[in-house]
Design a protein around this motif. Structure first.
Motif, PDB file in Angstrom:
ATOM      1  N   GLY A   1       0.811  -1.219   0.000  1.00 42.26           N
ATOM      2  CA  GLY A   1       0.000   0.000   0.000  1.00 42.26           C
ATOM      3  C   GLY A   1       0.839   1.260   0.000  1.00 42.26           C
ATOM      4  N   ILE A   2       1.929   1.253   0.769  1.00 39.58           N
ATOM      5  CA  ILE A   2       2.814   2.422   0.807  1.00 39.58           C
ATOM      6  C   ILE A   2       3.484   2.632  -0.545  1.00 39.58           C
ATOM      7  CG2 ILE A   2       4.903   3.381   1.821  1.00 39.58           C
ATOM      8  CD1 ILE A   2       2.624   3.525   3.724  1.00 39.58           C
ATOM      9  N   PHE A   3       3.954   1.543  -1.152  1.00 35.56           N
ATOM     10  CA  PHE A   3       4.563   1.653  -2.481  1.00 35.56           C
ATOM     11  C   PHE A   3       3.573   2.253  -3.485  1.00 35.56           C
ATOM     12  CE2 PHE A   3       7.428  -2.214  -1.464  1.00 35.56           C
ATOM     13  CZ  PHE A   3       8.412  -1.381  -0.958  1.00 35.56           C
ATOM     14  N   ALA A   4       2.335   1.736  -3.485  1.00 30.64           N
ATOM     15  CA  ALA A   4       1.337   2.213  -4.438  1.00 30.64           C
ATOM     16  C   ALA A   4       0.959   3.664  -4.165  1.00 30.64           C
ATOM     17  CB  ALA A   4       0.098   1.318  -4.382  1.00 30.64           C
ATOM     18  N   GLN A   5       0.826   4.021  -2.905  1.00 30.89           N
ATOM     19  CA  GLN A   5       0.496   5.410  -2.574  1.00 30.89           C
ATOM     20  C   GLN A   5       1.594   6.356  -3.038  1.00 30.89           C
ATOM     21  OE1 GLN A   5       0.891   6.952   1.481  1.00 30.89           O
ATOM     22  NE2 GLN A   5      -1.267   7.504   1.415  1.00 30.89           N
ATOM     23  N   THR A   6       2.841   5.935  -2.881  1.00 24.45           N
ATOM     24  CA  THR A   6       3.968   6.782  -3.270  1.00 24.45           C
ATOM     25  C   THR A   6       3.959   7.081  -4.764  1.00 24.45           C
ATOM     26  OG1 THR A   6       5.321   5.907  -1.460  1.00 24.45           O
ATOM     27  CG2 THR A   6       6.479   6.950  -3.294  1.00 24.45           C
ATOM     28  N   VAL A   7       3.738   6.059  -5.588  1.00 26.29           N
ATOM     29  CA  VAL A   7       3.774   6.287  -7.035  1.00 26.29           C
ATOM     30  C   VAL A   7       2.586   7.120  -7.498  1.00 26.29           C
ATOM     31  CG1 VAL A   7       5.083   4.178  -7.454  1.00 26.29           C
ATOM     32  CG2 VAL A   7       2.595   4.109  -7.622  1.00 26.29           C
ATOM     33  N   THR A   8       1.439   6.997  -6.829  1.00 21.11           N
ATOM     34  CA  THR A   8       0.275   7.776  -7.258  1.00 21.11           C
ATOM     35  C   THR A   8       0.358   9.229  -6.808  1.00 21.11           C
ATOM     36  OG1 THR A   8      -0.974   7.009  -5.327  1.00 21.11           O
ATOM     37  CG2 THR A   8      -1.278   5.802  -7.371  1.00 21.11           C
ATOM     38  N   PHE A   9       1.050   9.491  -5.710  1.00 27.35           N
ATOM     39  CA  PHE A   9       1.160  10.869  -5.235  1.00 27.35           C
ATOM     40  C   PHE A   9       2.066  11.714  -6.128  1.00 27.35           C
ATOM     41  CE2 PHE A   9      -0.505  11.646  -0.751  1.00 27.35           C
ATOM     42  CZ  PHE A   9      -1.559  10.777  -0.929  1.00 27.35           C
ATOM     43  N   ALA A  10       2.763  11.068  -7.073  1.00 25.81           N
ATOM     44  CA  ALA A  10       3.534  11.834  -8.061  1.00 25.81           C
ATOM     45  C   ALA A  10       2.616  12.644  -8.961  1.00 25.81           C
ATOM     46  CB  ALA A  10       4.386  10.889  -8.901  1.00 25.81           C
ATOM     47  N   THR A  11       1.321  12.317  -8.939  1.00 29.75           N
ATOM     48  CA  THR A  11       0.332  13.062  -9.732  1.00 29.75           C
ATOM     49  C   THR A  11       0.383  14.549  -9.443  1.00 29.75           C
ATOM     50  OG1 THR A  11      -1.132  11.137  -9.761  1.00 29.75           O
ATOM     51  CG2 THR A  11      -2.140  13.262 -10.216  1.00 29.75           C
ATOM     52  N   ALA A  12       0.495  14.893  -8.169  1.00 34.14           N
ATOM     53  CA  ALA A  12       0.452  16.305  -7.778  1.00 34.14           C
ATOM     54  C   ALA A  12       1.632  17.077  -8.356  1.00 34.14           C
ATOM     55  CB  ALA A  12       0.431  16.417  -6.261  1.00 34.14           C
ATOM     56  N   SER A  13       2.840  16.514  -8.274  1.00 34.92           N
ATOM     57  CA  SER A  13       4.011  17.222  -8.803  1.00 34.92           C
ATOM     58  C   SER A  13       3.956  17.329 -10.319  1.00 34.92           C
ATOM     59  CB  SER A  13       5.298  16.510  -8.374  1.00 34.92           C
ATOM     60  OG  SER A  13       5.347  15.201  -8.897  1.00 34.92           O
ATOM     61  N   SER A  14       3.409  16.311 -10.973  1.00 30.24           N
ATOM     62  CA  SER A  14       3.276  16.355 -12.423  1.00 30.24           C
ATOM     63  C   SER A  14       2.339  17.483 -12.844  1.00 30.24           C
ATOM     64  CB  SER A  14       2.749  15.013 -12.943  1.00 30.24           C
ATOM     65  OG  SER A  14       2.583  15.045 -14.339  1.00 30.24           O
ATOM     66  N   GLY A  15       1.197  17.552 -12.185  1.00 32.20           N
ATOM     67  CA  GLY A  15       0.236  18.611 -12.508  1.00 32.20           C
ATOM     68  C   GLY A  15       0.789  19.984 -12.206  1.00 32.20           C
ATOM     69  N   ALA A  16       1.484  20.122 -11.071  1.00 37.66           N
ATOM     70  CA  ALA A  16       2.052  21.418 -10.700  1.00 37.66           C
ATOM     71  C   ALA A  16       3.128  21.851 -11.691  1.00 37.66           C
ATOM     72  CB  ALA A  16       2.626  21.348  -9.290  1.00 37.66           C
ATOM     73  N   GLY A  17       3.945  20.890 -12.161  1.00 39.80           N
ATOM     74  CA  GLY A  17       4.993  21.227 -13.120  1.00 39.80           C
ATOM     75  C   GLY A  17       4.433  21.719 -14.439  1.00 39.80           C
ATOM     76  N   ILE A  18       3.399  21.057 -14.921  1.00 37.74           N
ATOM     77  CA  ILE A  18       2.789  21.472 -16.185  1.00 37.74           C
ATOM     78  C   ILE A  18       2.086  22.809 -16.021  1.00 37.74           C
ATOM     79  CG2 ILE A  18       0.946  20.901 -17.833  1.00 37.74           C
ATOM     80  CD1 ILE A  18       1.745  17.968 -17.480  1.00 37.74           C
ATOM     81  N   ALA A  19       1.401  23.008 -14.893  1.00 33.49           N
ATOM     82  CA  ALA A  19       0.740  24.294 -14.638  1.00 33.49           C
ATOM     83  C   ALA A  19       1.760  25.418 -14.556  1.00 33.49           C
ATOM     84  CB  ALA A  19      -0.080  24.215 -13.348  1.00 33.49           C
ATOM     85  N   ASP A  20       2.929  25.139 -13.978  1.00 27.68           N
ATOM     86  CA  ASP A  20       3.990  26.141 -13.881  1.00 27.68           C
ATOM     87  C   ASP A  20       4.523  26.495 -15.265  1.00 27.68           C
ATOM     88  OD1 ASP A  20       5.830  27.757 -12.294  1.00 27.68           O
ATOM     89  OD2 ASP A  20       7.371  26.337 -12.903  1.00 27.68           O
ATOM     90  N   ASP A  21       4.704  25.494 -16.115  1.00 28.28           N
ATOM     91  CA  ASP A  21       5.158  25.755 -17.483  1.00 28.28           C
ATOM     92  C   ASP A  21       4.143  26.586 -18.254  1.00 28.28           C
ATOM     93  OD1 ASP A  21       7.489  24.381 -17.069  1.00 28.28           O
ATOM     94  OD2 ASP A  21       6.824  22.526 -18.030  1.00 28.28           O
ATOM     95  N   MET A  22       2.856  26.282 -18.029  1.00 25.29           N
ATOM     96  CA  MET A  22       1.803  27.068 -18.682  1.00 25.29           C
ATOM     97  C   MET A  22       1.827  28.509 -18.182  1.00 25.29           C
ATOM     98  SD  MET A  22      -0.212  25.274 -20.839  1.00 25.29           S
ATOM     99  CE  MET A  22      -1.842  26.028 -20.733  1.00 25.29           C
ATOM    100  N   HIS A  23       1.974  28.671 -16.863  1.00 21.26           N
ATOM    101  CA  HIS A  23       1.943  29.996 -16.244  1.00 21.26           C
ATOM    102  C   HIS A  23       3.101  30.870 -16.706  1.00 21.26           C
ATOM    103  CE1 HIS A  23       0.856  32.937 -13.198  1.00 21.26           C
ATOM    104  NE2 HIS A  23       2.101  32.930 -12.739  1.00 21.26           N
ATOM    105  N   LYS A  24       4.278  30.248 -16.913  1.00 23.28           N
ATOM    106  CA  LYS A  24       5.466  31.004 -17.315  1.00 23.28           C
ATOM    107  C   LYS A  24       5.571  31.203 -18.820  1.00 23.28           C
ATOM    108  CE  LYS A  24       8.295  29.604 -13.359  1.00 23.28           C
ATOM    109  NZ  LYS A  24       9.483  28.841 -12.896  1.00 23.28           N
ATOM    110  N   GLY A  25       4.655  30.626 -19.568  1.00 20.79           N
ATOM    111  CA  GLY A  25       4.668  30.798 -21.015  1.00 20.79           C
ATOM    112  C   GLY A  25       5.582  29.844 -21.747  1.00 20.79           C
ATOM    113  N   LEU A  26       6.143  28.861 -21.019  1.00 22.46           N
ATOM    114  CA  LEU A  26       7.051  27.927 -21.668  1.00 22.46           C
ATOM    115  C   LEU A  26       6.330  27.075 -22.703  1.00 22.46           C
ATOM    116  CD1 LEU A  26       9.935  26.792 -21.733  1.00 22.46           C
ATOM    117  CD2 LEU A  26       9.242  25.136 -19.988  1.00 22.46           C
TER     118      LEU A  26
END
Length: 285
Positions: free
Chosen positions: A82-107
């Motif tokens: 369960g911990i392993f699975a939770q860890t890999v799924t929580f990468a969702t947040a950083s992925s979304g934040a990274g793409i939103a940051d690229d959008m925000h900065k005009g990249l």
């Protein structure tokens, strides 16, 4: 003296699939270089799962019941999938934040001006996140071994099955990063993407077979947990690790967890990649 300037073609020549793969790998390399220059991203990403391992193992381990066993060691071996699975799924947040940051900065607008496949920007980002998730999972596996977790604790397994279990975990993590990509393209700020990427993950990960025996849940909640895509991967991982399982269940995903995990992960990738690429095209049109 006059100078003749050739216009850059809208798309590069060559096989479209090969061009898409090449462009995706270039974007992935760019994101990996960026991540390597910000090591605190990886460090902070490791702190949370390690805290979960320690807290669940030493705080809740002695009071949890798995089937008919109340052994802290049985719960420790039960918990890690369960911990392993939770860890890999929580990468969702950083992925979304990274793409939103690229959008925000005009990249994203700058990528759009280049002769590259449109879907490569998102695919490259998710591949880079997959590499980061794999490194996090490797470190977490070492921590799990240090606190006493062992594959094969409830039967026999082998290196092939253990590697297959980690492959299923990474496939689930990759599938969920496409959900994060869609969220990152939908919201306006990285902060909103982080919040939006986490708020739905808590019920998905906790209403599941990850941390408790669902045999003790009310029937309607147990059905939800058993058909949860997250539960399928957790159960498949336990089977491949030969770790303690849970109460018998008649639900198809729990009877055939490896197949269920593969089907759910591939389905999520197909659906959310299609939606994310479509959103990307409309956002940059």
């Amino acid at each position: 003296m006059s100078t003749v300037t050739e216009a850059v073609p809208a798309t590069a020549p060559g096989n479209p699939f090969g061009r898409s793969v090449r462009d995706s790998l270039i974007v992935a390399k760019r994101n990996l270089i960026r991540m390597s220059r910000i090591p605190e991203m990886l460090i902070f990403g490791l702190i949370q799962p390690i805290m979960f391992v320690v807290l669940f193992t030493y705080v809740f381990g002695g009071s949890m019941k798995i089937g008919t066993s109340t052994s802290a060691l049985d719960y420790k071996n039960f918990l890690m999938a369960g911990i392993f699975a939770q860890t890999v799924t929580f990468a969702t947040a950083s992925s979304g934040a990274g793409i939103a940051d690229d959008m925000h900065k005009g990249l994203i607008d700058r990528f759009r001006s280049l002769p590259m496949a449109r879907g490569a920007v998102l695919t490259g980002r998710t591949l880079a996140d997959l590499v980061q998730t794999a490194l996090t999972l490797l470190v977490l596996a070492v921590v799990a071994l240090l606190v006493g977790w062992r594959a094969g604790s409830d039967g026999h397994t082998n290196a092939g099955k253990v590697l297959a279990a980690f492959a299923l975990l990474l496939l689930l993590g990759y599938a969920f990063t496409w959900i994060g990509a869609l969220i990152g393209l939908t919201v306006r700020t990285p902060e909103a993407a982080t919040s939006g990427g986490l708020i739905w993950l808590f019920p998905v990960t906790f209403i599941s077979k990850a941390f408790v025996d669902t045999g003790n849940m009310t029937p309607w909640l147990r059905h939800i947990a058993e058909w949860n895509p997250f539960s399928a991967t957790v159960q498949a991982t336990r089977v491949l690790f030969a770790n303690p399982g849970q109460s018998a269940s008649g639900a198809w995903p729990m009877e055939h967890p490896v197949w269920a995990s593969l089907i759910w992960s591939v389905l999520i990738i197909v659906v959310f990649r299609t939606l994310a690429v479509r959103k990307y095209r409309s956002a940059t049109a």
